[in-house]
Enzyme design. Sequence first.
Site, PDB file in Angstrom:
ATOM      1  N   ASP A  34      38.771  -8.204  31.842  1.00  0.00           N
ATOM      2  CA  ASP A  34      37.697  -7.771  30.935  1.00  0.00           C
ATOM      3  C   ASP A  34      37.417  -6.272  31.065  1.00  0.00           C
ATOM      4  OD1 ASP A  34      35.781  -8.136  29.003  1.00  0.00           O
ATOM      5  OD2 ASP A  34      34.219  -8.733  30.415  1.00  0.00           O
ATOM      6  N   ASN A  82      37.421 -15.767  21.470  1.00  0.00           N
ATOM      7  CA  ASN A  82      37.821 -14.418  21.037  1.00  0.00           C
ATOM      8  C   ASN A  82      38.246 -14.339  19.568  1.00  0.00           C
ATOM      9  OD1 ASN A  82      39.191 -13.560  24.301  1.00  0.00           O
ATOM     10  ND2 ASN A  82      37.235 -12.976  23.426  1.00  0.00           N
TER      11      ASN A  82
HETATM   12  C1  IPE Z   1      36.637 -13.082  28.534  1.00  0.00           C
HETATM   13  O1  IPE Z   1      36.185 -11.831  28.142  1.00  0.00           O
HETATM   14  C2  IPE Z   1      37.924 -13.429  27.848  1.00  0.00           C
HETATM   15  C3  IPE Z   1      39.108 -12.686  28.295  1.00  0.00           C
HETATM   16  C4  IPE Z   1      39.116 -11.770  29.210  1.00  0.00           C
HETATM   17  C5  IPE Z   1      40.347 -13.044  27.642  1.00  0.00           C
HETATM   18  P1  IPE Z   1      35.137 -11.666  26.941  1.00  0.00           P
HETATM   19  O2  IPE Z   1      34.881 -10.209  26.828  1.00  0.00           O
HETATM   20  O3  IPE Z   1      35.604 -12.368  25.748  1.00  0.00           O
HETATM   21  O4  IPE Z   1      33.863 -12.430  27.525  1.00  0.00           O
HETATM   22  P2  IPE Z   1      32.318 -12.282  27.146  1.00  0.00           P
HETATM   23  O5  IPE Z   1      32.196 -12.318  25.663  1.00  0.00           O
HETATM   24  O6  IPE Z   1      31.850 -10.975  27.714  1.00  0.00           O
HETATM   25  O7  IPE Z   1      31.672 -13.437  27.842  1.00  0.00           O
HETATM   26  C1  IPE Z   2      39.036  -8.038  27.520  1.00  0.00           C
HETATM   27  O1  IPE Z   2      38.449  -6.832  27.199  1.00  0.00           O
HETATM   28  C2  IPE Z   2      40.191  -8.415  26.627  1.00  0.00           C
HETATM   29  C3  IPE Z   2      39.947  -9.616  25.816  1.00  0.00           C
HETATM   30  C4  IPE Z   2      38.853 -10.312  25.781  1.00  0.00           C
HETATM   31  C5  IPE Z   2      41.035 -10.058  24.975  1.00  0.00           C
HETATM   32  P1  IPE Z   2      37.304  -6.748  26.104  1.00  0.00           P
HETATM   33  O2  IPE Z   2      37.935  -6.517  24.782  1.00  0.00           O
HETATM   34  O3  IPE Z   2      36.407  -7.913  26.184  1.00  0.00           O
HETATM   35  O4  IPE Z   2      36.566  -5.450  26.573  1.00  0.00           O
HETATM   36  P2  IPE Z   2      34.992  -5.190  26.554  1.00  0.00           P
HETATM   37  O5  IPE Z   2      34.349  -6.301  27.332  1.00  0.00           O
HETATM   38  O6  IPE Z   2      34.561  -5.202  25.128  1.00  0.00           O
HETATM   39  O7  IPE Z   2      34.808  -3.872  27.201  1.00  0.00           O
HETATM   40 MG    MG Z   3      34.723  -8.301  27.230  1.00  0.00          MG
END
Ligand code: IPE
Ligand code: IPE
Ligand code: MG
Length: 253
Positions: A34, A82
């Site tokens: 993340d 997602n």
């Molecule tokens: C969790 O991250 C999913 C992945 C890393 C693939 P998200 O960014 O989607 O999670 P939330 O929305 O902060 O809970």
């Molecule tokens: C994790 O990074 C990747 C996926 C969830 C696919 P994010 O895209 O959630 O990054 P932040 O949390 O918005 O910084």
């Molecule tokens: Mg995220």
Amino acid sequence: MALPFFTKKNSQTQTDSAIALPEVLPQHVGFIMDGNGRWANKCGMPRKFGHKEGAKNFKDLSLYCRDIGLRNASFYVFSTENWKRPQDEVDAIMDLFWDYLCEADQYLERRVRMVFVGDRSRLQDRLQKRMQELEEDSKDFEKMNLILAINYGGRDEIRHATQCIAQQVQAGKLDPSAITEQTISDNLYTAGLPDVDLLIRPSGELRLSNYLIWQCAYAEYYFTDVLWPDFNRNELNKALVDYAQRGRRFGGI
Ligand code: IPE
Ligand code: IPE
Ligand code: MG
């Protein structure tokens, strides 16, 4: 035997002195990758750029996991939630995943077994086909299990397992009174793989976000504010050292 000392060379983000690995390693390390979007934002770049950097880091760390002797490493690539993101971001993530799958022979050369968990039915055909090929071609490899969670959600996995169990009951192959915790584990996408010992979530969020919720029942958690593209080998070593100092009791004394 002491494990060798690893550092990542040429890392622009590495500021701490290199940390030596502990002798005791977890059986299964889970990574919630993340913070890609915030990382890109900090550089004044579009979110897609963060995913690209995140993917690079994933490639490096997954090979590092194998080289230091971890037996099971799982990575959260894309959650069932997602899909809510803008279509162009979803497309960019799927394209990066495709590029990664096309380069994945290097894992097979290193005798890494590849396992994909999640509901594949919603993924592009080319992804499904390549995933199946990689799983088939690597099924006998013993060096490490590399588990990739794509269109994965813990609740969806339990729903799916429940359906499988219900079908066995309906077919008269399973008596409801014979259902144990093991029956449930055996019907998850992770059947045959060990539960998570150490769950690592960078980026400062303190939640599981539906990742391996059954398998993390007794995991140790490691949270850090470092964003995923900066979570390098040295950061992983730190997490492993932290884990080695934890007292795990599993309800005992
Ligand atoms: C969790 O991250 C999913 C992945 C890393 C693939 P998200 O960014 O989607 O999670 P939330 O929305 O902060 O809970
Ligand atoms: C994790 O990074 C990747 C996926 C969830 C696919 P994010 O895209 O959630 O990054 P932040 O949390 O918005 O910084
Ligand atoms: Mg995220």
